[in-house]
Design an enzyme around this catalytic site. Sequence first.
Site, short mmCIF file in Angstrom:
data_model
loop_
_atom_site.label_atom_id
_atom_site.label_comp_id
_atom_site.label_asym_id
_atom_site.label_seq_id
_atom_site.Cartn_x
_atom_site.Cartn_y
_atom_site.Cartn_z
N ARG A 69 1.04 -1.20 -0.16
CA ARG A 69 -0.14 0.05 -0.02
C ARG A 69 0.96 1.05 -0.08
O ARG A 69 1.81 1.57 0.87
CB ARG A 69 -0.97 0.04 1.13
CG ARG A 69 -1.84 -1.26 1.30
CD ARG A 69 -3.03 -1.41 0.45
NE ARG A 69 -3.74 -2.49 0.34
CZ ARG A 69 -4.81 -2.53 1.02
NH1 ARG A 69 -5.27 -1.46 1.65
NH2 ARG A 69 -5.68 -3.71 0.90
N GLU A 100 0.69 4.25 0.89
CA GLU A 100 0.03 5.33 1.74
C GLU A 100 1.11 5.91 2.39
O GLU A 100 1.76 5.38 3.15
CB GLU A 100 -1.00 4.56 2.59
CG GLU A 100 -1.92 3.93 1.79
CD GLU A 100 -2.98 2.98 2.64
OE1 GLU A 100 -2.41 2.41 3.87
OE2 GLU A 100 -4.14 2.40 2.48
N ARG A 150 0.75 2.15 13.52
CA ARG A 150 -0.14 1.13 13.17
C ARG A 150 -0.21 0.94 11.68
O ARG A 150 -1.14 0.16 11.24
CB ARG A 150 -1.58 1.70 13.47
CG ARG A 150 -2.22 2.95 13.29
CD ARG A 150 -3.32 3.43 13.67
NE ARG A 150 -4.72 2.92 12.94
CZ ARG A 150 -5.74 2.74 13.16
NH1 ARG A 150 -6.03 3.32 14.53
NH2 ARG A 150 -6.82 2.28 12.82
N HIS A 151 0.65 1.47 10.87
CA HIS A 151 0.60 1.48 9.46
C HIS A 151 1.97 0.76 8.74
O HIS A 151 2.88 1.34 9.16
CB HIS A 151 0.27 2.65 8.85
CG HIS A 151 -1.20 3.00 8.87
ND1 HIS A 151 -1.39 3.97 9.66
CD2 HIS A 151 -2.13 2.89 7.98
CE1 HIS A 151 -2.87 4.23 9.46
NE2 HIS A 151 -3.02 3.52 8.59
N GLU A 184 -8.90 -1.82 13.77
CA GLU A 184 -9.38 -2.56 12.68
C GLU A 184 -8.13 -3.71 12.27
O GLU A 184 -6.98 -3.17 11.85
CB GLU A 184 -9.67 -1.83 11.53
CG GLU A 184 -9.88 -2.55 10.22
CD GLU A 184 -9.70 -1.91 9.14
OE1 GLU A 184 -9.39 -2.34 8.07
OE2 GLU A 184 -10.05 -0.56 8.96
N SER A 226 -11.01 -6.13 6.94
CA SER A 226 -12.00 -5.73 6.17
C SER A 226 -12.54 -6.95 5.73
O SER A 226 -11.63 -7.76 5.02
CB SER A 226 -11.56 -4.98 5.24
OG SER A 226 -11.33 -3.59 5.71
N ARG A 281 -0.81 -6.39 12.43
CA ARG A 281 -1.75 -5.82 13.36
C ARG A 281 -2.46 -6.71 14.37
O ARG A 281 -2.44 -6.34 15.84
CB ARG A 281 -2.87 -4.89 12.92
CG ARG A 281 -2.55 -3.77 12.05
CD ARG A 281 -3.88 -2.96 11.70
NE ARG A 281 -3.40 -1.64 10.96
CZ ARG A 281 -4.17 -0.74 10.68
NH1 ARG A 281 -5.60 -1.14 10.66
NH2 ARG A 281 -3.96 0.30 10.09
#
Length: 452
Positions: free
Chosen positions: A223, A225, A231-232, A375, A378, A426
């Site tokens: 990703r 991002e 957390r990423h 989270e 998903s 996570r």
Amino acid sequence: MTSEPQTGKPQTSERQPAPSQLQRTLSRDLPAHEGQTVKLQGFLHARRDLGGVQFLVLRDRAGVVQCVGSGLELPLPESSVEVVGRVAAHPKAPGGYEVHLQSLRVVTAAVEPSPVELPKLDWHVNPETLLDYRVVTVRGLKERAALKVQAELVAAFRDHLIHEGFTEISTPKIVSAGAEGGANLFPIDYFGQPAYLAQSPQLYKQIMVGVFERVFEVAPVYRAEEHATSRHLNEYLSLDVELGFIESEEDVMDLETRVLAAIMARLAERAQPELALLGAALPEVPAHIPRIPLLEARQLVQEKYGHAVHGKDLDPEAERLLSGHYAEAHGSDFVFVTKYPRAARPFYAHPELNADGSADAELTRGFDLLFRGIEITSGGQRIHDHAMLLESIAAYRLNPEALAGYTEVFKYGMPPHGGFAIGAERLTAKLLGISNVRYARAFPRDRHRLTP
């Protein structure tokens, strides 16, 4: 460490085998060899001299063991060594046993001092320091314990799905288009053609439902991002599942509940030393994890905690508050947030159905799973009808030609299906109380890190 080294001849009439005749013993097996001579191999984790008595902590793949001797020429910490000695019970030694040394052989000497003292590692220091020297710090007891827990977690995920009739698949990580649209793709030059690193195996695992009905994959995803948070990650291990012939997303959530229960059972059975070292408590997985629609979740955190949620999803604070509510009111560390709006879900998310069977214009059968305030999943039901899928692609303003290789399969009788993806790092971090998800990956890739 107050023991005295063994001196003189062994107090036994048994003939002692030569070191070359001894089979290697692991640290965890010492209780079965009390009073016997053993050979250990591993790394010199720590050392100190106390008035002529030398204490060594040897680290092998199974744990650590205290060794006691005198008059030894000790190499630098992290040297790989072989020791021979007699096993003796000692209440203050790690594991309750120590080895009184008869010999020490350096297998490979460290050529310079370690940049970080592994016995003194602390996750609360600057994480960049620990990650800069990751080739060494990953050897730390807590660091490898976290990775061992993750390995067992992944093994439980795989074993349970195979037990339920799933087939493991492997999908491309170099793709021509993103599975979820958006701009969070890493572009690459593929022999002069534009290509990307896969952000998800989603489209391929749906195609494979038409082959095996039930499939899963354990593989990295990417990703692009520009996050720089605890957390990423920009590369993480995704535990992906897809299954056909479902009635609704409820079937998918029920499956994930069973998978999580199997993971916790295996960790309780096979990772107790690591859990104890990290002070981690496994959660109980309810037979039916609580479920709440997204709009109701937003209303709950605003009314109960005064936290207004803006945007199309829950923000991190809302996730934390909602999880706290369910832990307090329902005794559950888990909560499914359901009925996500189309604006918060990718084009393949199946719309919610109205009472008359028509598609809801706003809501989908997509869900997230929150665990201890974050989270970790998903998922949802996917569109399986070809005409509906083309309409959704148009509504999302995507290029249907770029997705032709994916949409083609829906001309050929795809069953109702759905799935989910768990972020392994996570889940590991939240299970173990690790504050920074980068410590839950051996060599993390984040916004600023390409090495080691």
